[in-house]
Design a protein around this motif. Structure first.
Motif, PDB file in Angstrom:
ATOM      1  N   LEU A 113       0.844  -1.201   0.000  1.00  0.00           N
ATOM      2  CA  LEU A 113       0.000   0.000   0.000  1.00  0.00           C
ATOM      3  C   LEU A 113       0.882   1.254   0.000  1.00  0.00           C
ATOM      4  O   LEU A 113       1.970   1.239   0.576  1.00  0.00           O
ATOM      5  CB  LEU A 113      -0.866   0.038   1.262  1.00  0.00           C
ATOM      6  CG  LEU A 113      -1.930  -1.040   1.410  1.00  0.00           C
ATOM      7  CD1 LEU A 113      -2.525  -0.992   2.812  1.00  0.00           C
ATOM      8  CD2 LEU A 113      -3.015  -0.839   0.357  1.00  0.00           C
ATOM      9  N   PRO A 114       0.407   2.319  -0.633  1.00  0.00           N
ATOM     10  CA  PRO A 114       1.176   3.559  -0.535  1.00  0.00           C
ATOM     11  C   PRO A 114       1.329   3.997   0.926  1.00  0.00           C
ATOM     12  O   PRO A 114       0.365   4.008   1.672  1.00  0.00           O
ATOM     13  CB  PRO A 114       0.341   4.566  -1.324  1.00  0.00           C
ATOM     14  CG  PRO A 114      -0.435   3.730  -2.285  1.00  0.00           C
ATOM     15  CD  PRO A 114      -0.730   2.455  -1.553  1.00  0.00           C
ATOM     16  N   LEU A 115       2.549   4.390   1.257  1.00  0.00           N
ATOM     17  CA  LEU A 115       2.858   4.817   2.621  1.00  0.00           C
ATOM     18  C   LEU A 115       1.994   5.995   3.047  1.00  0.00           C
ATOM     19  O   LEU A 115       1.588   6.095   4.189  1.00  0.00           O
ATOM     20  CB  LEU A 115       4.309   5.302   2.708  1.00  0.00           C
ATOM     21  CG  LEU A 115       5.436   4.309   2.596  1.00  0.00           C
ATOM     22  CD1 LEU A 115       6.727   5.049   2.338  1.00  0.00           C
ATOM     23  CD2 LEU A 115       5.514   3.524   3.889  1.00  0.00           C
ATOM     24  N   CYS A 116       1.786   6.885   2.116  1.00  0.00           N
ATOM     25  CA  CYS A 116       1.085   8.139   2.410  1.00  0.00           C
ATOM     26  C   CYS A 116       0.080   8.406   1.303  1.00  0.00           C
ATOM     27  O   CYS A 116       0.307   8.055   0.149  1.00  0.00           O
ATOM     28  CB  CYS A 116       2.095   9.278   2.493  1.00  0.00           C
ATOM     29  SG  CYS A 116       1.348  10.915   2.606  1.00  0.00           S
ATOM     30  N   GLN A 117      -1.003   9.070   1.669  1.00  0.00           N
ATOM     31  CA  GLN A 117      -2.037   9.373   0.658  1.00  0.00           C
ATOM     32  C   GLN A 117      -1.563  10.405  -0.357  1.00  0.00           C
ATOM     33  O   GLN A 117      -2.046  10.411  -1.492  1.00  0.00           O
ATOM     34  CB  GLN A 117      -3.322   9.832   1.346  1.00  0.00           C
ATOM     35  CG  GLN A 117      -3.401  11.281   1.783  1.00  0.00           C
ATOM     36  CD  GLN A 117      -2.468  11.573   2.956  1.00  0.00           C
ATOM     37  OE1 GLN A 117      -2.018  10.670   3.660  1.00  0.00           O
ATOM     38  NE2 GLN A 117      -2.168  12.842   3.141  1.00  0.00           N
ATOM     39  N   ASP A 118      -0.662  11.266   0.035  1.00  0.00           N
ATOM     40  CA  ASP A 118      -0.122  12.234  -0.936  1.00  0.00           C
ATOM     41  C   ASP A 118       1.065  11.592  -1.632  1.00  0.00           C
ATOM     42  O   ASP A 118       2.179  11.621  -1.137  1.00  0.00           O
ATOM     43  CB  ASP A 118       0.304  13.533  -0.253  1.00  0.00           C
ATOM     44  CG  ASP A 118       0.765  14.571  -1.273  1.00  0.00           C
ATOM     45  OD1 ASP A 118       0.759  14.258  -2.488  1.00  0.00           O
ATOM     46  OD2 ASP A 118       1.130  15.681  -0.862  1.00  0.00           O
ATOM     47  N   THR A 119       0.813  11.009  -2.792  1.00  0.00           N
ATOM     48  CA  THR A 119       1.910  10.372  -3.522  1.00  0.00           C
ATOM     49  C   THR A 119       2.635  11.389  -4.405  1.00  0.00           C
ATOM     50  O   THR A 119       3.475  11.022  -5.229  1.00  0.00           O
ATOM     51  CB  THR A 119       1.397   9.194  -4.355  1.00  0.00           C
ATOM     52  OG1 THR A 119       0.305   9.653  -5.135  1.00  0.00           O
ATOM     53  CG2 THR A 119       0.955   8.054  -3.467  1.00  0.00           C
ATOM     54  N   GLY A 120       2.300  12.650  -4.250  1.00  0.00           N
ATOM     55  CA  GLY A 120       3.107  13.741  -4.795  1.00  0.00           C
ATOM     56  C   GLY A 120       3.089  13.905  -6.298  1.00  0.00           C
ATOM     57  O   GLY A 120       2.299  13.292  -7.004  1.00  0.00           O
ATOM     58  N   VAL A 121       3.975  14.742  -6.780  1.00  0.00           N
ATOM     59  CA  VAL A 121       4.140  15.007  -8.208  1.00  0.00           C
ATOM     60  C   VAL A 121       5.088  13.953  -8.763  1.00  0.00           C
ATOM     61  O   VAL A 121       6.144  13.737  -8.181  1.00  0.00           O
ATOM     62  CB  VAL A 121       4.770  16.400  -8.419  1.00  0.00           C
ATOM     63  CG1 VAL A 121       5.032  16.673  -9.881  1.00  0.00           C
ATOM     64  CG2 VAL A 121       3.916  17.489  -7.807  1.00  0.00           C
ATOM     65  N   PRO A 122       4.754  13.289  -9.856  1.00  0.00           N
ATOM     66  CA  PRO A 122       5.705  12.332 -10.427  1.00  0.00           C
ATOM     67  C   PRO A 122       6.868  13.042 -11.119  1.00  0.00           C
ATOM     68  O   PRO A 122       6.645  13.882 -11.988  1.00  0.00           O
ATOM     69  CB  PRO A 122       4.872  11.529 -11.434  1.00  0.00           C
ATOM     70  CG  PRO A 122       3.613  12.267 -11.620  1.00  0.00           C
ATOM     71  CD  PRO A 122       3.503  13.345 -10.607  1.00  0.00           C
TER      72      PRO A 122
END
Lengths: 277, 176
Positions: A55-64
């Motif tokens: 699972l993604p660590l954080c909900q804000d997976t940021g700008v690629p």
């Protein structure tokens, strides 16, 4: 290649690099404050859980963001460019203006760590654009992360204020390149790229075209004038490039170009390299 | 009004200059940028190898040919960078003219008045034209600072048009 890229992204967002995780672990071992310890314990638990469950660590997976290096003949192009800079520094000649950022020692040949600046980009056509950018105009250029809520009005205020406070320093009349969106670095790059557009070329995006016109009018109303001597023309053209950005961000960069716009382009035409301007 | 000045420039001549006047300058001028300013202010006066009667904010593009320096392009650099040194400089060297581009902040007006000095603006970017007025390199000092930052002692003939942008009467051409 697609599947490797997908895996690359997946691993990055779901798993913390080992060294970071170990550093957090050591921090926890040293930490005495009970509230801080609790935070660190929760972080480490989350890391383990996310990895296990993919699972993604954080909900804000940021700008690629990708740094693509070493593809094709890029290293050869880079080597050739660097040599050409060294050679023209001697032969044209160019003033050796590049120094070490810390010791301020002049390198003598206009190259150095990360110098010249080379942006590698994709595209159908092979071309190399050269811009000789003086420090007078570069020194008064700015980038800022605006509160997203400031919108177009905030962008305009920032651009006009940047040009106003630059005053006579960038050798007006200037060309103003504006980069909007992306990230701090992308906005700055867009602002520089905006300067490469032909002055008369109309921005294909209607709202950007309107913004360019309005900015030009406001800047010229500042009355700085050529070389700061007053008058109606402080700016020759405003060029805007925009990119998408994070919903919480509004990066804006302003790159000011002095009137002495040193630009040329090398382009492939019928198997031949042609210099154009 | 048009003035033809020769170095060394004296107090009386500077007092005649008014904002907006045009100057053509002949004689000897010395280039100095940030680092040269810093060193000049650090060193005792007797160790300064040049006269700072007229300072030119410039980092010239030069070429060495047959052991002789030739100036190829030498327009002004942004003067505002040297503003932190202005008060001490005028005090220490009694400089009469500073040539540059872009001017100083309004706070500098008082300094020029106090020290009877003037600021002349040459057109930024017009480097080749400036070089045309430079007849010879008389000397170069402090090359260890790098070519742009060194002190270049230049002989000029009718260098101009230079605009009197800040005069010794507290006036400035630049808007506040």
């Amino acid at each position: 290649m697609r599947s490797q890229l997908v895996e690359l992204i997946r691993v990055a967002v779901t798993s913390l690099p080992r060294d970071v995780e170990e550093a957090l672990q050591r921090t926890l071992e040293r930490e005495e404050n009970p509230l801080a310890r609790l935070q660190l314990e929760t972080i480490l638990k989350n890391v383990a859980y996310a990895r296990e469950r993919r699972l993604p660590l954080c909900q804000d997976t940021g700008v690629p963001i990708f740094f693509v290096r070493g593809f094709g003949n890029l290293s050869e192009v880079e080597r050739e460019i660097k040599q050409a800079v060294r050679e023209t520094t001697r032969t044209v000649p160019l003033r050796p203006s590049i120094v070490d950022a810390i010791t301020r020692k002049n390198t003598g040949d206009n190259t150095g760590e990360g110098m010249p600046v080379i942006h590698f980009e994709g595209g159908e056509e092979q071309s190399i654009i050269f811009l000789a950018k003086g420090a007078g105009s570069e020194n008064v250029s700015r980038a800022k992360m605006l509160p997203a809520s400031e919108g177009v009005a905030g962008i305009k205020r920032f651009v006009v204020e940047t040009v106003r406070s630059a005053g006579a320093k960038p050798c007006p009349p200037v060309i103003v390149g504006v980069g909007i969106g992306g990230t701090l670095d992308l906005a700055a790059k867009l602002a520089k790229e905006a300067l490469l557009q032909p002055l008369s070329q109309r921005n294909p995006r209607e709202e950007l075209s309107k913004l360019e016109e309005e900015l030009l009018e406001e800047i010229n109303a500042l009355g700085i004038g050529a070389m700061g001597m007053g008058g109606s023309t402080t700016c020759l053209a405003v060029k805007v490039l925009a990119s998408a950005c994070h919903t919480a961000s509004l990066p804006v960069a302003v790159n000011i170009q002095c009137w002495a716009y040193r630009y040329a382009r090398l382009r492939r035409v019928d198997e031949e390299w042609v210099v154009e301007q | 009004m048009r003035h033809e000045l020769s170095t060394p420039v004296g107090r009386e001549e500077v007092l005649k200059l008014r904002v907006g006047d045009v100057v053509y300058l002949s004689g000897v001028i010395v280039t100095a940028r940030d680092r040269a300013h810093r060193r000049a202010l650090e060193l005792p006066k007797e160790e300064i190898p040049v006269s700072f009667n007229v300072i030119y904010h410039c980092g010239p593009l030069v070429k060495k040919q047959n052991e002789r320096w030739e100036v190829l392009s030498a327009g002004p650099t942004t003067s505002a960078r040297m503003e932190p040194y202005l008060a001490s400089l005028l005090e220490k060297f009694s400089t009469r003219l500073i040539i540059g581009k872009g001017g100083f902040s309004p706070a500098a007006k008082e300094l020029f008045k106090k020290h009877t000095a003037a600021y002349l603006a040459f057109t930024g970017g017009a480097g080749a034209l400036a070089a045309r007025a430079i007849k010879r390199v008389l000397a170069v000092h402090w090359l260890d600072l790098g070519i742009p930052e060194a002190l270049w002692v230049l002989e000029v003939a009718e260098f101009g048009p230079l605009i009197v942008a800040m005069d010794a009467h507290g006036e400035s051409v630049y808007q506040e």
